[in-house]
Design a protein around this motif. Structure first.
Motif, mmCIF file in Angstrom:
data_model
loop_
_atom_site.group_PDB
_atom_site.id
_atom_site.type_symbol
_atom_site.label_atom_id
_atom_site.label_comp_id
_atom_site.label_asym_id
_atom_site.label_seq_id
_atom_site.Cartn_x
_atom_site.Cartn_y
_atom_site.Cartn_z
ATOM 1 N N ASN A 147 1.036 -1.046 -0.103
ATOM 2 C CA ASN A 147 0.037 0.011 -0.063
ATOM 3 C C ASN A 147 0.758 1.252 -0.041
ATOM 4 O OD1 ASN A 147 -2.404 -1.441 0.126
ATOM 5 N ND2 ASN A 147 -2.198 -1.779 2.205
ATOM 6 N N VAL A 148 1.899 1.272 -0.721
ATOM 7 C CA VAL A 148 2.811 2.467 -0.966
ATOM 8 C C VAL A 148 1.981 3.312 -2.218
ATOM 9 C CG1 VAL A 148 5.031 3.333 -1.241
ATOM 10 C CG2 VAL A 148 4.663 1.575 0.159
ATOM 11 N N SER A 149 1.813 4.556 -2.046
ATOM 12 C CA SER A 149 1.322 5.248 -2.849
ATOM 13 C C SER A 149 2.295 6.449 -3.257
ATOM 14 C CB SER A 149 -0.069 6.044 -2.150
ATOM 15 O OG SER A 149 -0.461 6.855 -3.306
ATOM 16 N N PHE A 150 2.489 6.385 -4.665
ATOM 17 C CA PHE A 150 3.255 7.593 -5.165
ATOM 18 C C PHE A 150 2.559 8.433 -5.927
ATOM 19 C CE2 PHE A 150 6.330 3.984 -5.173
ATOM 20 C CZ PHE A 150 7.652 4.483 -4.520
ATOM 21 N N GLY A 151 2.571 9.920 -5.346
ATOM 22 C CA GLY A 151 1.500 10.952 -5.907
ATOM 23 C C GLY A 151 1.937 11.266 -7.334
ATOM 24 N N TYR A 152 0.953 11.306 -8.384
ATOM 25 C CA TYR A 152 0.757 11.542 -9.841
ATOM 26 C C TYR A 152 1.798 10.583 -10.204
ATOM 27 C CZ TYR A 152 -1.298 15.860 -8.514
ATOM 28 O OH TYR A 152 -2.184 17.038 -7.880
ATOM 29 N N GLN A 153 1.485 9.380 -10.084
ATOM 30 C CA GLN A 153 2.055 8.193 -10.548
ATOM 31 C C GLN A 153 3.748 8.213 -10.417
ATOM 32 O OE1 GLN A 153 -0.150 9.775 -12.778
ATOM 33 N NE2 GLN A 153 -1.590 8.437 -11.553
ATOM 34 N N GLY A 154 4.260 8.853 -9.324
ATOM 35 C CA GLY A 154 5.614 9.065 -8.944
ATOM 36 C C GLY A 154 6.361 9.993 -9.695
ATOM 37 N N LEU A 155 5.760 11.165 -10.070
ATOM 38 C CA LEU A 155 6.306 12.170 -10.889
ATOM 39 C C LEU A 155 7.416 12.745 -10.269
ATOM 40 C CD1 LEU A 155 6.352 13.863 -13.511
ATOM 41 C CD2 LEU A 155 4.722 15.374 -12.434
ATOM 42 N N GLY A 156 8.812 12.765 -10.481
ATOM 43 C CA GLY A 156 10.055 13.352 -10.048
ATOM 44 C C GLY A 156 10.344 12.773 -8.772
ATOM 45 N N ILE A 157 10.067 11.426 -8.238
ATOM 46 C CA ILE A 157 10.513 10.792 -7.224
ATOM 47 C C ILE A 157 11.704 10.120 -7.463
ATOM 48 C CG2 ILE A 157 9.982 8.951 -5.508
ATOM 49 C CD1 ILE A 157 6.901 9.908 -5.716
ATOM 50 N N VAL A 158 12.606 10.289 -6.584
ATOM 51 C CA VAL A 158 14.091 9.835 -6.642
ATOM 52 C C VAL A 158 14.358 8.937 -5.057
ATOM 53 C CG1 VAL A 158 16.634 9.873 -6.914
ATOM 54 C CG2 VAL A 158 14.804 11.359 -8.261
ATOM 55 N N VAL A 159 14.587 7.622 -5.373
ATOM 56 C CA VAL A 159 14.896 6.798 -4.183
ATOM 57 C C VAL A 159 16.171 5.897 -4.223
ATOM 58 C CG1 VAL A 159 13.930 4.883 -2.694
ATOM 59 C CG2 VAL A 159 12.334 6.356 -3.935
ATOM 60 N N HIS A 160 16.837 6.119 -3.059
ATOM 61 C CA HIS A 160 18.271 5.639 -3.284
ATOM 62 C C HIS A 160 18.012 3.898 -3.377
ATOM 63 C CE1 HIS A 160 21.929 4.079 -1.125
ATOM 64 N NE2 HIS A 160 22.199 5.581 -1.383
ATOM 65 N N ARG A 161 19.123 3.414 -4.047
ATOM 66 C CA ARG A 161 18.910 2.035 -4.155
ATOM 67 C C ARG A 161 18.952 0.982 -3.039
ATOM 68 N NH1 ARG A 161 24.733 -0.133 -5.551
ATOM 69 N NH2 ARG A 161 26.109 1.288 -4.548
ATOM 70 N N HIS A 162 19.494 1.440 -1.816
ATOM 71 C CA HIS A 162 19.479 0.866 -0.745
ATOM 72 C C HIS A 162 18.121 1.128 0.127
ATOM 73 C CE1 HIS A 162 23.098 -1.255 -1.895
ATOM 74 N NE2 HIS A 162 23.838 -0.226 -1.859
ATOM 75 N N ALA A 163 17.450 2.052 0.033
ATOM 76 C CA ALA A 163 16.441 2.491 1.011
ATOM 77 C C ALA A 163 15.389 1.362 1.035
ATOM 78 C CB ALA A 163 15.570 3.767 0.200
ATOM 79 N N VAL A 164 14.716 1.684 2.218
ATOM 80 C CA VAL A 164 13.741 0.590 2.717
ATOM 81 C C VAL A 164 12.347 1.445 2.964
ATOM 82 C CG1 VAL A 164 12.934 -1.139 4.401
ATOM 83 C CG2 VAL A 164 15.390 -0.850 3.700
ATOM 84 N N LEU A 165 11.358 1.104 2.236
ATOM 85 C CA LEU A 165 10.067 1.855 2.208
ATOM 86 C C LEU A 165 9.035 0.814 3.123
ATOM 87 C CD1 LEU A 165 9.815 3.589 -0.918
ATOM 88 C CD2 LEU A 165 10.857 4.515 1.052
ATOM 89 N N GLY A 166 8.238 1.217 4.230
ATOM 90 C CA GLY A 166 7.398 0.317 4.813
ATOM 91 C C GLY A 166 6.084 0.315 4.246
ATOM 92 N N ASP A 167 5.119 -0.267 4.894
ATOM 93 C CA ASP A 167 3.626 -0.068 4.440
ATOM 94 C C ASP A 167 2.953 1.138 4.819
ATOM 95 O OD1 ASP A 167 4.227 -2.868 4.271
ATOM 96 O OD2 ASP A 167 3.683 -3.411 5.877
ATOM 97 N N ASN A 168 1.973 1.100 3.923
ATOM 98 C CA ASN A 168 0.954 2.392 3.879
ATOM 99 C C ASN A 168 1.645 3.777 4.170
ATOM 100 O OD1 ASN A 168 -1.016 0.438 4.306
ATOM 101 N ND2 ASN A 168 -0.420 0.214 6.318
ATOM 102 N N ILE A 169 2.548 4.130 3.059
ATOM 103 C CA ILE A 169 3.334 4.995 2.966
ATOM 104 C C ILE A 169 2.724 6.030 1.637
ATOM 105 C CG2 ILE A 169 5.358 6.377 2.282
ATOM 106 C CD1 ILE A 169 6.853 3.939 3.600
ATOM 107 N N VAL A 170 2.652 7.224 1.874
ATOM 108 C CA VAL A 170 2.237 8.093 0.632
ATOM 109 C C VAL A 170 3.348 8.956 0.542
ATOM 110 C CG1 VAL A 170 0.472 10.170 0.290
ATOM 111 C CG2 VAL A 170 -0.151 8.212 1.617
ATOM 112 N N ILE A 171 3.786 9.205 -0.735
ATOM 113 C CA ILE A 171 4.934 9.987 -0.961
ATOM 114 C C ILE A 171 4.151 10.852 -2.092
ATOM 115 C CG2 ILE A 171 7.531 9.940 -2.191
ATOM 116 C CD1 ILE A 171 7.634 7.115 -1.039
ATOM 117 N N ALA A 172 4.420 12.105 -1.938
ATOM 118 C CA ALA A 172 4.019 13.196 -2.912
ATOM 119 C C ALA A 172 5.148 13.332 -4.068
ATOM 120 C CB ALA A 172 3.929 14.476 -2.291
#
Length: 141
Positions: free
Chosen positions: A44-69
């Motif tokens: 249930n991770v949600s990227f706003g506007y289909q992930g427009l402009g989002i950059v994530v580190h290759r070793h990052a960890v994202l949990g459950d139920n996160i909203v990222i604008a």
């Protein structure tokens, strides 16, 4: 965007060469986003506007139920380690979470905040550099 990432992640875990990289490049072209297949993403991770402009580190960890604008950077600072975002977190538009930091469960990161230190559970962090504005249960704002 997430469907392409999940397919890339499947190929990455199965150690199939080149296909994860090709799908990552496809995501970059179609959605202007960079989420490598090595990133661990919960449910249930949600990227706003289909992930427009989002950059994530290759070793990052994202949990459950996160909203990222849109336009969020979850990246490094030239030192070992990457951000860990725990469950039920909201990250506002344009925010940067940099370095080996942990964002606690239920935390909120304000728009355009630059997070360089850990954020405790149920806290709100705003500003550049980010400071803890309030924690749930505190009377002050």
């Amino acid at each position: 965007m997430l469907y392409i990432w999940r397919l890339a992640r499947f190929f990455y875990v199965a150690r199939i060469p080149f296909l994860p990289w090709i799908l990552k490049v496809l995501n970059r072209i179609l959605f202007s986003t960079s989420v490598p297949p090595s990133v661990r993403v919960g449910r249930n991770v949600s990227f706003g506007y289909q992930g427009l402009g989002i950059v994530v580190h290759r070793h990052a960890v994202l949990g459950d139920n996160i909203v990222i604008a849109p336009n969020v950077v979850i990246g490094g600072r030239g030192m070992p380690g990457a951000p860990v975002i725990q469950n039920d977190v909201l990250i506002g538009a344009g925010a940067c979470v940099l370095g080996p930091v942990t964002i606690g469960r239920g935390a909120r990161i304000g728009a355009n905040a630059v997070v360089l230190t850990d954020v405790p559970e149920n806290a709100t962090a705003v500003g550049n550099p980010a400071r803890i504005l309030r924690r749930d249960g505190d009377c002050r704002a």
